[in-house]
Design a protein around this motif. Structure first.
Motif, PDB file in Angstrom:
ATOM      1  N   HIS A   1       0.801  -1.231   0.000  1.00 20.84           N
ATOM      2  CA  HIS A   1       0.000   0.000   0.000  1.00 20.84           C
ATOM      3  C   HIS A   1       0.831   1.277   0.000  1.00 20.84           C
ATOM      4  O   HIS A   1       0.293   2.343  -0.230  1.00 20.84           O
ATOM      5  CB  HIS A   1      -0.958   0.012   1.192  1.00 20.84           C
ATOM      6  N   ALA A   2       2.155   1.166   0.265  1.00 20.18           N
ATOM      7  CA  ALA A   2       2.974   2.380   0.339  1.00 20.18           C
ATOM      8  C   ALA A   2       3.550   2.789  -1.009  1.00 20.18           C
ATOM      9  O   ALA A   2       3.665   3.982  -1.311  1.00 20.18           O
ATOM     10  CB  ALA A   2       4.104   2.178   1.352  1.00 20.18           C
ATOM     11  N   THR A   3       3.909   1.818  -1.840  1.00 23.35           N
ATOM     12  CA  THR A   3       4.660   2.114  -3.059  1.00 23.35           C
ATOM     13  C   THR A   3       3.766   2.184  -4.294  1.00 23.35           C
ATOM     14  O   THR A   3       2.684   1.584  -4.329  1.00 23.35           O
ATOM     15  CB  THR A   3       5.705   1.005  -3.312  1.00 23.35           C
ATOM     16  N   GLY A   4       4.238   2.889  -5.323  1.00 26.09           N
ATOM     17  CA  GLY A   4       3.515   2.957  -6.588  1.00 26.09           C
ATOM     18  C   GLY A   4       3.344   1.580  -7.211  1.00 26.09           C
ATOM     19  O   GLY A   4       2.237   1.201  -7.597  1.00 26.09           O
TER      20      GLY A   4
ATOM     21  N   LEU B   1       0.792  -0.431  -5.225  1.00 24.97           N
ATOM     22  CA  LEU B   1      -0.592  -0.022  -5.486  1.00 24.97           C
ATOM     23  C   LEU B   1      -1.058  -0.552  -6.843  1.00 24.97           C
ATOM     24  O   LEU B   1      -2.196  -1.006  -6.990  1.00 24.97           O
ATOM     25  CB  LEU B   1      -0.715   1.504  -5.431  1.00 24.97           C
TER      26      LEU B   1
ATOM     27  N   THR C   1       1.385   8.190   4.181  1.00 28.56           N
ATOM     28  CA  THR C   1       1.077   6.786   3.900  1.00 28.56           C
ATOM     29  C   THR C   1      -0.417   6.537   4.126  1.00 28.56           C
ATOM     30  O   THR C   1      -0.974   6.973   5.118  1.00 28.56           O
ATOM     31  CB  THR C   1       1.886   5.849   4.826  1.00 28.56           C
TER      32      THR C   1
ATOM     33  N   SER D   1       2.394   7.114  -5.839  1.00 28.74           N
ATOM     34  CA  SER D   1       2.696   7.134  -4.406  1.00 28.74           C
ATOM     35  C   SER D   1       3.416   8.443  -4.141  1.00 28.74           C
ATOM     36  O   SER D   1       4.561   8.634  -4.551  1.00 28.74           O
ATOM     37  CB  SER D   1       3.581   5.941  -4.019  1.00 28.74           C
TER      38      SER D   1
ATOM     39  N   GLN E   1       4.577   8.636   0.245  1.00 27.89           N
ATOM     40  CA  GLN E   1       4.003   7.605   1.123  1.00 27.89           C
ATOM     41  C   GLN E   1       5.053   6.634   1.638  1.00 27.89           C
ATOM     42  O   GLN E   1       4.794   5.832   2.536  1.00 27.89           O
ATOM     43  CB  GLN E   1       2.881   6.853   0.387  1.00 27.89           C
TER      44      GLN E   1
END
Lengths: 256, 256
Positions: free
Chosen positions: B134-137, B140, B166, B188, B191
């Motif tokens: 959920h944090a990185t491009g 996601l 984040t 992101s 984040q």
């Protein structure tokens, strides 16, 4: 079969996979590893649970992500590559030709990186590919700076031939290696395939020992070795410095 | 200790090596693997003979070249990377920013390639590094196109926080994933670290399933997402095609 040790049996399952056999069924593995289907099933299960192998939807096994993450720690593989990569990229941007990094393993070079120039000569070197030292530019660079005892043993042959230009005469190979040491670069002109030429330079570790070699492969036709030589020397020195090497003072003759 | 299987003991020797411990003495290995010195000595010997480990002049063990050659067969590691590399290089040449390729492993992304823009933001992602989805491009992008059941389970949390930006709210994450599916790219923005922004696009396999993601990481300050978006889409589509994917007809809305 019962005389084989447990580690030997487990490693034989891993060794069943190679470039010609990257995807195997349980039956394939059992046959290639010389194990009963029951033993192969048990060991494959252990390796899959650990992540060394992965099973796809069709039931075929592949080498797993976990093994690849572990292998990323190999100092002569990805760790060397990571230090070298910016210099390899610069060499690629400067030449737009195939750029390679290799280390020596016994009498062979192992390519640990290649950046492919899509418009350049079609050399099909995969990462992890091996080739005998005397045929390739990187191999000649590594051999020329290797332990003298090993050099002599290697030069004595036999030296496999790949094209009419491959060096197969011990005395010619010895003279070629002396020239590599004198000039600072190694040239393989159509010694691997009849259409390719490579120029290679040695990469040194912190103590000055040659630990790797960097090369550019270009089409033989129209290749301008004098134009490539300074770029190769520069890239090799850059990687060497990044690895902790300090050039001796005074500047060696090969750099004048 | 005697209750552990022979494969388990051998694999525990390999598992003793990680990014924080790439070089270990026999004593280190014995301690980290929970084995007696005698057993560790025997197993390390077997692994070294096979080439999975290498011993340097000081007696320290490292991951060996043979393991790295084997790992080069991992389809989600180097094999994917080899197909993707020309497109990653083009993306690097077009942007001169950090370019990354990643796959999903459970709730994490694993970076399988990065080309580092030396003059760009200093992100220290090593090949093989992991980060929560959920944090990185890239995370996601992979999550947004993952199995709906898995997505819902992941969104329910807990969602670790790395910066004030984040996403840690399940409902916000669900809305973000819907936007990723709509726009075709994932962003992101600070984040992961407070100074970096990444734009990522999904890479599809032959059957259309999203199997990887490609991204560019730039400094947050001055980042122009609209300018990066077409390049990311182009690179992702190029890699997908090279992997055997055929775009559906008519052209999907995300590409208009």
């Amino acid at each position: 079969m019962t005389s084989r040790s447990a580690p030997d049996r487990l490693l034989s399952v891993l060794a069943a996979f190679d470039h010609a056999h990257p995807a195997l069924t349980l039956t394939d593995i059992s046959r290639r590893a010389g194990l009963t289907l029951t033993t192969a099933h048990r060991l494959v299960g252990e390796l899959a649970r650990w992540g060394a192998l992965e099973r796809d939807a069709s039931g075929t096994y592949h080498v797993g992500l976990r093994l690849w993450e572990l292998a990323a720690l190999a100092p002569r593989g990805p760790a060397l590559r990571q230090v070298a990569l910016p210099y390899l990229e610069d060499l690629y941007e400067a030449t737009h030709e195939n750029v390679q990094l290799a280390v020596r393993d016994g009498g062979e070079v192992v390519y640990t990186e290649w950046l492919s120039g899509r418009s350049s000569v079609g050399v099909h070197i995969r990462v992890g590919a091996r080739w005998p030292l005397h045929a390739t530019g990187v191999g000649l660079a590594l051999l020329a700076h290797g332990d003298p005892g090993f050099q002599e043993e290697y030069c004595a042959g036999p030296l496999a031939s790949f094209t009419p230009y491959t060096i197969t005469e011990p005395e010619l190979l010895r003279r070629t290696l002396a020239e590599v040491r004198r000039s600072g670069v190694a040239v393989s002109d159509r010694q691997v395939t009849p259409d390719a030429l490579s120029v290679a330079a040695p990469v040194r570790g912190p103590d000055g020992t040659v630990t790797a070699a960097v090369s550019v492969v270009v089409p033989h036709s129209g290749a301008r070795v004098p134009a490539l030589t300074p770029a190769l020397r520069l890239a090799a020195r850059g990687i060497s410095r990044a690895l902790g090497w300090h050039p001796p003072t005074p500047v060696p003759a090969e750099d004048t």
